[in-house]
Design a protein around this motif. Sequence first.
Motif, PDB file in Angstrom:
ATOM      1  N   MET A  19       0.833  -1.212   0.000  1.00  0.00           N
ATOM      2  CA  MET A  19       0.000   0.000   0.000  1.00  0.00           C
ATOM      3  C   MET A  19       0.868   1.263   0.000  1.00  0.00           C
ATOM      4  N   PHE A  20       2.009   1.211   0.660  1.00  0.00           N
ATOM      5  CA  PHE A  20       2.849   2.403   0.779  1.00  0.00           C
ATOM      6  C   PHE A  20       3.939   2.491  -0.284  1.00  0.00           C
ATOM      7  N   ARG A  21       4.056   1.475  -1.124  1.00  0.00           N
ATOM      8  CA  ARG A  21       5.062   1.511  -2.186  1.00  0.00           C
ATOM      9  C   ARG A  21       4.604   2.492  -3.256  1.00  0.00           C
ATOM     10  N   ARG A  22       5.477   3.394  -3.608  1.00  0.00           N
ATOM     11  CA  ARG A  22       5.147   4.384  -4.636  1.00  0.00           C
ATOM     12  C   ARG A  22       5.516   3.852  -6.018  1.00  0.00           C
ATOM     13  N   PRO A  23       4.808   4.308  -7.037  1.00  0.00           N
ATOM     14  CA  PRO A  23       5.213   3.902  -8.388  1.00  0.00           C
ATOM     15  C   PRO A  23       6.569   4.538  -8.708  1.00  0.00           C
ATOM     16  N   PRO A  24       7.314   3.956  -9.650  1.00  0.00           N
ATOM     17  CA  PRO A  24       8.620   4.541  -9.982  1.00  0.00           C
ATOM     18  C   PRO A  24       8.472   5.967 -10.502  1.00  0.00           C
ATOM     19  N   ARG A  25       9.436   6.802 -10.154  1.00  0.00           N
ATOM     20  CA  ARG A  25       9.461   8.167 -10.686  1.00  0.00           C
ATOM     21  C   ARG A  25      10.101   8.126 -12.065  1.00  0.00           C
ATOM     22  N   GLN A  26       9.603   8.971 -12.962  1.00  0.00           N
ATOM     23  CA  GLN A  26      10.065   8.987 -14.352  1.00  0.00           C
ATOM     24  C   GLN A  26      11.270   9.914 -14.515  1.00  0.00           C
ATOM     25  N   GLN A  27      12.271   9.450 -15.242  1.00  0.00           N
ATOM     26  CA  GLN A  27      13.399  10.273 -15.647  1.00  0.00           C
ATOM     27  C   GLN A  27      13.661  10.041 -17.135  1.00  0.00           C
ATOM     28  N   TYR A  28      14.448  10.937 -17.728  1.00  0.00           N
ATOM     29  CA  TYR A  28      14.802  10.831 -19.142  1.00  0.00           C
ATOM     30  C   TYR A  28      16.310  10.938 -19.268  1.00  0.00           C
ATOM     31  N   ALA A  29      16.880  10.122 -20.173  1.00  0.00           N
ATOM     32  CA  ALA A  29      18.330  10.065 -20.309  1.00  0.00           C
ATOM     33  C   ALA A  29      18.743  10.093 -21.771  1.00  0.00           C
ATOM     34  N   ALA A  30      19.997  10.478 -21.980  1.00  0.00           N
ATOM     35  CA  ALA A  30      20.580  10.488 -23.320  1.00  0.00           C
ATOM     36  C   ALA A  30      21.732   9.502 -23.380  1.00  0.00           C
ATOM     37  N   LEU A  31      21.679   8.617 -24.367  1.00  0.00           N
ATOM     38  CA  LEU A  31      22.828   7.777 -24.676  1.00  0.00           C
ATOM     39  C   LEU A  31      23.587   8.540 -25.758  1.00  0.00           C
ATOM     40  N   CYS A  32      24.593   9.291 -25.320  1.00  0.00           N
ATOM     41  CA  CYS A  32      25.354  10.157 -26.213  1.00  0.00           C
ATOM     42  C   CYS A  32      26.395   9.305 -26.940  1.00  0.00           C
ATOM     43  N   TYR A  33      26.507   9.513 -28.247  1.00  0.00           N
ATOM     44  CA  TYR A  33      27.445   8.705 -29.019  1.00  0.00           C
ATOM     45  C   TYR A  33      28.110   9.532 -30.111  1.00  0.00           C
ATOM     46  N   ARG A  34      29.214   8.965 -30.601  1.00  0.00           N
ATOM     47  CA  ARG A  34      29.898   9.533 -31.756  1.00  0.00           C
ATOM     48  C   ARG A  34      30.539   8.387 -32.519  1.00  0.00           C
ATOM     49  N   VAL A  35      30.772   8.614 -33.811  1.00  0.00           N
ATOM     50  CA  VAL A  35      31.490   7.661 -34.635  1.00  0.00           C
ATOM     51  C   VAL A  35      32.782   8.362 -35.044  1.00  0.00           C
ATOM     52  N   LYS A  36      33.915   7.789 -34.649  1.00  0.00           N
ATOM     53  CA  LYS A  36      35.208   8.398 -34.954  1.00  0.00           C
ATOM     54  C   LYS A  36      35.414   8.426 -36.469  1.00  0.00           C
ATOM     55  N   LYS A  37      35.798   9.600 -36.991  1.00  0.00           N
ATOM     56  CA  LYS A  37      35.931   9.773 -38.439  1.00  0.00           C
ATOM     57  C   LYS A  37      37.029   8.900 -39.037  1.00  0.00           C
ATOM     58  N   LYS A  38      38.163   8.817 -38.380  1.00  0.00           N
ATOM     59  CA  LYS A  38      39.291   8.064 -38.942  1.00  0.00           C
ATOM     60  C   LYS A  38      39.081   6.556 -38.899  1.00  0.00           C
ATOM     61  N   THR A  39      38.540   6.055 -37.797  1.00  0.00           N
ATOM     62  CA  THR A  39      38.439   4.600 -37.618  1.00  0.00           C
ATOM     63  C   THR A  39      37.031   4.053 -37.810  1.00  0.00           C
ATOM     64  N   GLY A  40      36.018   4.912 -37.752  1.00  0.00           N
ATOM     65  CA  GLY A  40      34.638   4.458 -37.837  1.00  0.00           C
ATOM     66  C   GLY A  40      34.159   3.795 -36.551  1.00  0.00           C
ATOM     67  N   GLU A  41      34.965   3.907 -35.486  1.00  0.00           N
ATOM     68  CA  GLU A  41      34.633   3.275 -34.205  1.00  0.00           C
ATOM     69  C   GLU A  41      33.506   4.027 -33.503  1.00  0.00           C
ATOM     70  N   LEU A  42      32.532   3.265 -33.003  1.00  0.00           N
ATOM     71  CA  LEU A  42      31.400   3.812 -32.254  1.00  0.00           C
ATOM     72  C   LEU A  42      31.791   3.955 -30.790  1.00  0.00           C
ATOM     73  N   GLU A  43      31.559   5.134 -30.233  1.00  0.00           N
ATOM     74  CA  GLU A  43      31.833   5.364 -28.814  1.00  0.00           C
ATOM     75  C   GLU A  43      30.619   5.991 -28.155  1.00  0.00           C
ATOM     76  N   VAL A  44      30.420   5.666 -26.885  1.00  0.00           N
ATOM     77  CA  VAL A  44      29.365   6.291 -26.101  1.00  0.00           C
ATOM     78  C   VAL A  44      29.991   7.040 -24.926  1.00  0.00           C
ATOM     79  N   LEU A  45      29.262   8.028 -24.458  1.00  0.00           N
ATOM     80  CA  LEU A  45      29.758   8.879 -23.383  1.00  0.00           C
ATOM     81  C   LEU A  45      29.229   8.394 -22.043  1.00  0.00           C
TER      82      LEU A  45
END
Length: 170
Positions: A19-45
């Motif tokens: 009865m006292f358990r609250r529903p989860p609170r909502q948050q929003y997130a970013a999966l920040c990424y880049r693709v390295k120009k020289k190697t084409g390697e995918l990286e995330v922050l």
Amino acid sequence: MVTRPLAILTRIANDVQLMFRRPPRQQYAALCYRVKKKTGELEVLLLTSRDTGRWVIPKGWPMPGKLSHEVAAREAYEEAGVHGTVETEPLGAFSYDKVLKDGIQVPCRVQVYALEVSNLAKNFKEKGERSVEWASCDEAAKSVREPELRDIILAFQRRMTAMPATAQSK
């Protein structure tokens, strides 16, 4: 005879907890990424949380007048100083327990949006409060604590590595 009243008390205690358990609170997130120009390697922050120092992605609470993906992009800028193009459809969601300043734990559900980084700011709101690192998706998945976030990162990696093959077949 004693077990019957004990079972009833246990059931009542469980019902009160529910009865006292609250529903989860909502948050929003970013999966920040880049693709390295020289190697084409995918990286995330990844960045460290301010309270526990664990590796996380930029995330925050809903903001009045902003759509969920806009909140994710704003948090990415405030926490890591990145600008870029954010997708409007979520990659997925993960859960974690946030410890508030007063020590209370609240369950949170975090909706994650991909953000392709195009620019890094020299100054931003939380500069110096966190460590920020670029990592391969495999390294990032090993570094984060939340299993569902790990799955989102690995699914994103599969999507991104499949894209060139899909684009070539058209």
